[in-house]
Design a protein around this motif. Sequence first.
Motif, PDB file in Angstrom:
ATOM      1  N   PRO A 101       0.650  -1.039  -0.375  1.00 46.34           N
ATOM      2  CA  PRO A 101       0.162   0.092   0.267  1.00 46.34           C
ATOM      3  C   PRO A 101       0.842   1.349   0.088  1.00 46.34           C
ATOM      4  N   ASP A 102       1.901   1.374   0.225  1.00 52.50           N
ATOM      5  CA  ASP A 102       2.943   2.783   0.947  1.00 52.50           C
ATOM      6  C   ASP A 102       3.319   2.979  -0.759  1.00 52.50           C
ATOM      7  N   TYR A 103       3.852   1.772  -1.604  1.00 48.83           N
ATOM      8  CA  TYR A 103       4.748   1.868  -2.976  1.00 48.83           C
ATOM      9  C   TYR A 103       4.846   3.010  -3.624  1.00 48.83           C
ATOM     10  N   SER A 104       3.560   3.313  -4.584  1.00 52.42           N
ATOM     11  CA  SER A 104       2.936   4.254  -5.065  1.00 52.42           C
ATOM     12  C   SER A 104       3.496   5.717  -3.900  1.00 52.42           C
ATOM     13  N   ASN A 105       2.979   5.307  -3.037  1.00 51.51           N
ATOM     14  CA  ASN A 105       3.664   7.166  -2.648  1.00 51.51           C
ATOM     15  C   ASN A 105       5.018   7.574  -2.030  1.00 51.51           C
ATOM     16  N   LEU A 106       5.607   5.964  -2.123  1.00 46.57           N
ATOM     17  CA  LEU A 106       7.218   6.201  -1.730  1.00 46.57           C
ATOM     18  C   LEU A 106       7.787   6.219  -2.812  1.00 46.57           C
ATOM     19  N   ALA A 107       7.340   6.021  -4.808  1.00 48.89           N
ATOM     20  CA  ALA A 107       7.819   6.312  -5.674  1.00 48.89           C
ATOM     21  C   ALA A 107       7.964   8.061  -5.704  1.00 48.89           C
ATOM     22  N   ASN A 108       6.500   8.440  -5.666  1.00 51.47           N
ATOM     23  CA  ASN A 108       6.456   9.330  -6.303  1.00 51.47           C
ATOM     24  C   ASN A 108       7.309  10.643  -5.408  1.00 51.47           C
ATOM     25  N   ALA A 109       7.456  10.156  -3.899  1.00 50.32           N
ATOM     26  CA  ALA A 109       7.833  10.970  -2.850  1.00 50.32           C
ATOM     27  C   ALA A 109       9.322  10.622  -3.592  1.00 50.32           C
ATOM     28  N   LEU A 110      10.390   9.937  -4.421  1.00 47.51           N
ATOM     29  CA  LEU A 110      11.707   9.661  -4.511  1.00 47.51           C
ATOM     30  C   LEU A 110      11.207  10.853  -5.843  1.00 47.51           C
ATOM     31  N   ILE A 111      10.211  10.797  -6.558  1.00 45.51           N
ATOM     32  CA  ILE A 111      10.627  11.813  -7.930  1.00 45.51           C
ATOM     33  C   ILE A 111      10.490  12.724  -7.980  1.00 45.51           C
ATOM     34  N   LYS A 112      10.243  13.419  -6.581  1.00 43.95           N
ATOM     35  CA  LYS A 112       9.304  14.409  -5.743  1.00 43.95           C
ATOM     36  C   LYS A 112      11.329  15.130  -5.520  1.00 43.95           C
ATOM     37  N   VAL A 113      11.837  14.255  -4.783  1.00 47.13           N
ATOM     38  CA  VAL A 113      13.148  14.886  -3.487  1.00 47.13           C
ATOM     39  C   VAL A 113      14.215  14.704  -5.029  1.00 47.13           C
ATOM     40  N   LYS A 114      14.083  13.488  -5.506  1.00 45.95           N
ATOM     41  CA  LYS A 114      15.088  13.697  -6.990  1.00 45.95           C
ATOM     42  C   LYS A 114      15.474  15.287  -7.817  1.00 45.95           C
ATOM     43  N   THR A 115      14.082  14.956  -8.263  1.00 47.42           N
ATOM     44  CA  THR A 115      13.483  16.556  -8.640  1.00 47.42           C
ATOM     45  C   THR A 115      14.623  17.383  -7.909  1.00 47.42           C
ATOM     46  N   ILE A 116      14.277  17.657  -6.439  1.00 45.84           N
ATOM     47  CA  ILE A 116      14.633  18.748  -5.887  1.00 45.84           C
ATOM     48  C   ILE A 116      15.863  18.775  -6.219  1.00 45.84           C
ATOM     49  N   ASN A 117      16.623  17.692  -5.515  1.00 43.99           N
ATOM     50  CA  ASN A 117      18.331  17.276  -5.847  1.00 43.99           C
ATOM     51  C   ASN A 117      18.532  17.866  -6.839  1.00 43.99           C
ATOM     52  N   LYS A 118      18.167  18.401  -7.875  1.00 39.82           N
ATOM     53  CA  LYS A 118      18.802  18.175  -9.417  1.00 39.82           C
ATOM     54  C   LYS A 118      20.099  19.496  -9.369  1.00 39.82           C
TER      55      LYS A 118
END
Length: 119
Positions: free
Chosen positions: A102-119
């Motif tokens: 149940p948490d997979y999609s939230n974790l994956a989306n959070a990773l995408i957002k954090v990666k975007t911020i870290n660029k």
Amino acid sequence: MVEQLRLRSQVWDEERTLFGDIFLKRAPLMKLLELYAMNFANCRQVIERLNRSSKAFVRFCRNAEGATGQSLQSLLMGPIQRAPRYEMLLKELVKNTYEGHPDYSNLANALIKVKTINK
């Protein structure tokens, strides 16, 4: 955020304990870390100038270091190091969470957002 993660981990249930929503709610705030990092070089220049020109500032820094055990430079680096650490943590959580969880999609989306911020 750390406190929320800690509280949830205390009532651990492999199928019901969720962390991704916490990261997703905080992702917009992590954008502030990007602004902080952009201004960090200017901050370091100001500190260097004050170290050369102000004995009071040097005393203040020494006293603060004695109280905290860390130099001002170290304390100022903390926020810059935080976003990459969140990215590493999220990568590991996604890697170790099966896609049907149940948490997979939230974790994956959070990773995408954090990666975007870290660029």
